[in-house]
Design a protein around this motif. Structure first.
Motif, mmCIF file in Angstrom:
data_model
loop_
_atom_site.group_PDB
_atom_site.id
_atom_site.type_symbol
_atom_site.label_atom_id
_atom_site.label_comp_id
_atom_site.label_asym_id
_atom_site.label_seq_id
_atom_site.Cartn_x
_atom_site.Cartn_y
_atom_site.Cartn_z
ATOM 1 N N LYS A 179 0.776 -1.335 -0.114
ATOM 2 C CA LYS A 179 -0.125 -0.200 -0.108
ATOM 3 C C LYS A 179 0.728 1.313 -0.127
ATOM 4 N N THR A 180 1.897 1.262 0.741
ATOM 5 C CA THR A 180 2.935 2.513 0.658
ATOM 6 C C THR A 180 3.489 2.502 -0.781
ATOM 7 N N ALA A 181 3.835 1.574 -1.383
ATOM 8 C CA ALA A 181 4.026 1.768 -2.815
ATOM 9 C C ALA A 181 3.102 2.332 -3.629
ATOM 10 N N LEU A 182 1.923 1.906 -3.600
ATOM 11 C CA LEU A 182 0.779 2.418 -4.119
ATOM 12 C C LEU A 182 0.637 3.817 -3.964
ATOM 13 N N ASN A 183 0.855 4.388 -2.808
ATOM 14 C CA ASN A 183 0.897 5.932 -2.455
ATOM 15 C C ASN A 183 1.862 6.698 -3.394
ATOM 16 N N SER A 184 3.130 6.012 -3.358
ATOM 17 C CA SER A 184 4.182 6.458 -4.183
ATOM 18 C C SER A 184 3.809 6.489 -5.767
ATOM 19 N N LEU A 185 3.068 5.595 -5.946
ATOM 20 C CA LEU A 185 2.596 5.496 -7.463
ATOM 21 C C LEU A 185 1.605 6.618 -7.580
ATOM 22 N N THR A 186 0.522 6.743 -6.983
ATOM 23 C CA THR A 186 -0.245 7.807 -6.642
ATOM 24 C C THR A 186 0.137 9.154 -7.063
ATOM 25 N N VAL A 187 1.287 9.453 -6.404
ATOM 26 C CA VAL A 187 1.830 10.902 -6.710
ATOM 27 C C VAL A 187 2.441 11.056 -8.098
ATOM 28 N N GLN A 188 3.067 10.119 -8.499
ATOM 29 C CA GLN A 188 3.760 10.087 -9.767
ATOM 30 C C GLN A 188 2.452 10.274 -10.865
ATOM 31 N N TYR A 189 1.557 9.368 -10.883
ATOM 32 C CA TYR A 189 0.419 9.584 -11.716
ATOM 33 C C TYR A 189 -0.020 10.937 -11.876
ATOM 34 N N SER A 190 -0.035 11.539 -10.644
ATOM 35 C CA SER A 190 -0.764 13.076 -10.407
ATOM 36 C C SER A 190 0.423 13.965 -11.190
ATOM 37 N N ARG A 191 1.671 13.545 -11.010
ATOM 38 C CA ARG A 191 2.465 14.792 -11.479
ATOM 39 C C ARG A 191 2.380 14.449 -13.193
ATOM 40 N N GLU A 192 2.323 13.275 -13.690
ATOM 41 C CA GLU A 192 2.341 12.987 -15.282
ATOM 42 C C GLU A 192 0.795 13.528 -15.655
ATOM 43 N N LEU A 193 -0.226 13.727 -14.802
ATOM 44 C CA LEU A 193 -1.705 13.797 -15.626
ATOM 45 C C LEU A 193 -2.032 15.307 -15.142
ATOM 46 N N ARG A 194 -1.298 16.065 -14.479
ATOM 47 C CA ARG A 194 -1.853 17.464 -14.013
ATOM 48 C C ARG A 194 -1.950 18.260 -15.058
ATOM 49 N N GLU A 195 -1.528 18.368 -16.039
ATOM 50 C CA GLU A 195 -1.823 19.262 -17.264
ATOM 51 C C GLU A 195 -2.604 18.477 -18.035
ATOM 52 N N ALA A 196 -3.219 17.304 -17.968
ATOM 53 C CA ALA A 196 -4.456 17.020 -18.793
ATOM 54 C C ALA A 196 -5.603 17.037 -17.745
ATOM 55 N N GLY A 197 -5.417 17.730 -16.726
ATOM 56 C CA GLY A 197 -6.757 18.026 -15.757
ATOM 57 C C GLY A 197 -7.132 16.789 -15.022
ATOM 58 N N ILE A 198 -6.539 15.689 -15.044
ATOM 59 C CA ILE A 198 -6.922 14.464 -14.432
ATOM 60 C C ILE A 198 -6.411 14.551 -12.888
#
Length: 251
Positions: A179-198
């Motif tokens: 679950k801690t790894a999932l949290n880290s993945l969440t941050v990375q997806y948020s960084r990648e998709l921020r400009e797409a408005g997701i």
């Protein structure tokens, strides 16, 4: 095809527990809910239960096993054909209870590696498989939202505090690190998709009474509330955060 104004949400592992309640609450808000489950009969039965509960026909079964890329690709193709887009993805799927008896909670020194791999397969690799398969459809939304079901136990700061809320919890080498790894993945997806408005966030449902934790002090319906809130954030909502129903959770 649904009405263009109706938002479309897909919830994995939604045939029972917290996922079932998330699906039901999103349907109650007027969304078309795609209830994803590994087994066809289980998913169809859950859909019928939700339709009886909220009187809506806007709940559809989708067969999807997060550890089987073939079923994930097929599910994404089905959603594309039926709806052409996806507005909300809730990555909720967990390992079935018989697969995670006490081995999931052993300390690192006696951790069963097969169990560790299986937990990461569902909680991390499965999330990547599903998210990437549905990203083209989420990019077609005017406000895509991704919610990853985590756990308060995944908080490094809370878990490492000697006098913290989890100081009495034994060391764990499988479930918590996944679950801690999932949290880290969440941050990375948020960084990648921020400009797409997701907007991408992790949800801590709290210790709910489910198959994995039958003695949990809160209901699955209450545990679902934070995921539903994150799934319905406005355009100015947060992204890359970790939240419970009490507010932001420290990483």
């Amino acid at each position: 095809m649904v009405h263009p104004s109706r938002r479309i949400a897909l919830v994995t592992g939604a045939n029972r527990g917290i996922g079932f309640e998330i699906a039901g609450q999103l349907a109650d808000l007027g969304m078309t809910v795609l209830l994803a489950a590994r087994g066809g009969p289980a998913g169809r039965h859950a859909v019928e239960r939700l339709r009886l509960r909220n009187g809506s026909r806007a709940v559809e079964p989708v067969t999807l096993d997060v550890t089987d890329p073939t079923t994930v690709r097929a599910a994404a193709a089905t959603v594309a054909d039926r709806h052409s887009r996806l507005d909300v993805l809730v990555n909720n799927a967990a390992m079935p209870e018989p697969a995670v008896p006490g081995r999931a909670y052993h300390p690192p020194s006696s951790c069963d590696l097969d169990t560790l791999r299986a937990l990461f397969e569902t909680n991390l690799f499965g999330v990547v498989t599903v998210t990437n398969a549905f990203l083209p459809l989420l990019r077609r939304s005017d406000g895509g939202r991704i919610v990853n079901l985590s756990s308060g136990l995944a908080s490094l700061s809370a878990m490492s505090a000697e006098e913290g809320p989890f100081s009495s919890i034994p060391p764990n080498g499988a479930y918590i690190p996944a679950k801690t790894a999932l949290n880290s993945l969440t941050v990375q997806y948020s960084r990648e998709l921020r400009e797409a408005g997701i907007l991408v966030n992790a949800a801590d449902p709290g210790p709910c009474a489910t198959g994995l934790n039958p003695t949990g002090p809160r209901s699955a319906a209450r545990g679902a509330l934070v995921a539903v809130r994150l799934a319905t954030l406005g355009p100015d909502g947060p992204s890359g955060g970790f939240f419970s129903d009490q507010g932001q959770v420290a990483w």
